[in-house]
Enzyme design. Structure first.
Site, PDB file in Angstrom:
ATOM      1  N   HIS A   1      22.111  19.825  -7.248  1.00 45.10           N
ATOM      2  CA  HIS A   1      20.991  18.873  -7.280  1.00 45.10           C
ATOM      3  C   HIS A   1      19.732  19.476  -6.661  1.00 45.10           C
ATOM      4  O   HIS A   1      18.622  19.190  -7.142  1.00 45.10           O
ATOM      5  CB  HIS A   1      21.407  17.524  -6.651  1.00 45.10           C
ATOM      6  CG  HIS A   1      20.984  17.286  -5.255  1.00 45.10           C
ATOM      7  ND1 HIS A   1      21.730  17.691  -4.169  1.00 45.10           N
ATOM      8  CD2 HIS A   1      19.890  16.653  -4.745  1.00 45.10           C
ATOM      9  CE1 HIS A   1      21.112  17.330  -3.059  1.00 45.10           C
ATOM     10  NE2 HIS A   1      20.004  16.706  -3.370  1.00 45.10           N
TER      11      HIS A   1
ATOM     12  N   SER B   1      21.127  15.941   2.536  1.00 37.49           N
ATOM     13  CA  SER B   1      22.212  16.872   2.240  1.00 37.49           C
ATOM     14  C   SER B   1      21.680  18.273   1.991  1.00 37.49           C
ATOM     15  O   SER B   1      22.313  19.258   2.354  1.00 37.49           O
ATOM     16  CB  SER B   1      23.050  16.387   1.058  1.00 37.49           C
ATOM     17  OG  SER B   1      22.246  16.193  -0.086  1.00 37.49           O
ATOM     18  N   GLU B   2      20.496  18.397   1.347  1.00 37.03           N
ATOM     19  CA  GLU B   2      19.858  19.696   1.172  1.00 37.03           C
ATOM     20  C   GLU B   2      18.344  19.602   1.253  1.00 37.03           C
ATOM     21  O   GLU B   2      17.746  18.605   0.842  1.00 37.03           O
ATOM     22  CB  GLU B   2      20.239  20.338  -0.168  1.00 37.03           C
ATOM     23  CG  GLU B   2      21.585  21.031  -0.189  1.00 37.03           C
ATOM     24  CD  GLU B   2      22.666  20.179  -0.832  1.00 37.03           C
ATOM     25  OE1 GLU B   2      23.826  20.615  -0.860  1.00 37.03           O
ATOM     26  OE2 GLU B   2      22.344  19.070  -1.289  1.00 37.03           O
ATOM     27  N   THR B   3      17.762  20.668   1.784  1.00 36.69           N
ATOM     28  CA  THR B   3      16.316  20.887   1.817  1.00 36.69           C
ATOM     29  C   THR B   3      16.071  22.269   1.232  1.00 36.69           C
ATOM     30  O   THR B   3      16.791  23.214   1.550  1.00 36.69           O
ATOM     31  CB  THR B   3      15.786  20.819   3.250  1.00 36.69           C
ATOM     32  OG1 THR B   3      16.021  19.505   3.777  1.00 36.69           O
ATOM     33  CG2 THR B   3      14.297  21.119   3.312  1.00 36.69           C
TER      34      THR B   3
END
Length: 278
Positions: free
Chosen positions: A74, A43-45
């Site tokens: 997060h 979902s995120e990097t």
């Protein structure tokens, strides 16, 4: 470059929301960052960079598989955890200051890391047309919506309050009907039935994923909307059950000289550590 994958909002491996964190990434181009974020398919990097102001301990850029975000919850906690674990030394012992697209974000150190939710850039009631679109996307009737409000602190969130946690967990959204909407849903657990006070789900098809496992920014927005009114000023939110996760988000709203501050806390655990070549 040094690399970590951190499980956030869980004290046990594989039950939270993972974020990929690349250290010392100043030399990477926008295209390289975006390509790596698509490749991780999380979902995120995030990419840790040298800050541009003396007020910050580090600078962070946050990418989804679909593009860059000014802020996300997060990834903030996971990146602060990774930076500290790699030997980062904040200017103050009790707080890490992160520079990102949304400005400076404080991350408090204690039993668990907790970030101060940034101010809402859009709040207030949802217009009838948007409310109808939300109901279509969630496949629910308007009479099932207890309330709805914009709770956008960067990613674009609109939040819906349902009658209870069971109604939240029963949702089977129509992702093709979301359009540009990023929708968060919250419902209370009946007293004594869970270790959490509310159940939360976050639907983000525009970010290249359908449902986010555990979402700090959404929980910060929900707390800014409901804490002290329909929810207590200190509570625990559960998220991720529909995806086989067991996220726990610890919310605390505290008064300050400039007004209420929403602190969003969660455990963080490194599950992968090594080197990455981009």
């Amino acid at each position: 470059m040094r690399f970590r994958q951190v499980d956030v909002f869980s004290s046990e491996p594989l039950l939270g929301n993972p974020v990929a964190v690349v250290h010392d990434a100043d030399h990477l181009s926008d295209d390289q960052m975006a390509a790596f974020a698509r490749w991780t398919n999380l979902s995120e990097t995030t990419f840790l960079l040298t800050p541009t102001t003396d007020e910050a301990d580090y600078r962070l850029r946050i990418f989804t598989p679909a593009g860059e975000l000014p802020f996300a919850g997060h990834p903030t906690l996971g990146s602060a955890h990774a930076w500290l674990e790699e030997g980062g030394r904040p200017a103050a012992d009790d707080v890490v200051v992160q520079e990102c697209g949304a400005g400076l974000v404080r991350v408090r150190r204690g039993q668990r890391l907790a970030f101060a939710g940034p101010p809402l850039i859009r709040s207030g009631p949802v217009e009838d047309a948007d409310r109808a679109a939300i109901c279509r996307a969630l496949r629910i009737g308007d009479d099932e919506v207890v309330d709805a409000a914009w709770v956008d602190n960067g990613p674009g969130w609109v939040a819906v309050l349902l009658a209870d946690a069971a109604a939240v967990l029963a949702l089977q959204p129509d992702f093709a009907a979301f359009g540009s909407l990023d929708i968060g849903v919250v419902g209370p657990h009946p007293a004594g039935t869970s270790d959490a006070d509310v159940e939360v789900r976050g639907f983000v098809p525009n970010m290249g994923i359908g449902e986010d496992p555990v979402t700090g920014s959404l929980n910060a927005g929900i707390a800014a909307w409901l804490a002290g009114d329909r929810l207590p000023t200190s509570y625990v939110a559960a998220q991720g059950a529909a995806l086989g996760r067991r996220g726990r988000v610890h919310i605390s709203v505290e008064e300050s000289a400039s007004g209420p501050v929403v602190w969003v806390g969660g455990d963080a655990l490194t599950t992968i550590a090594g080197d990455v070549r981009i």
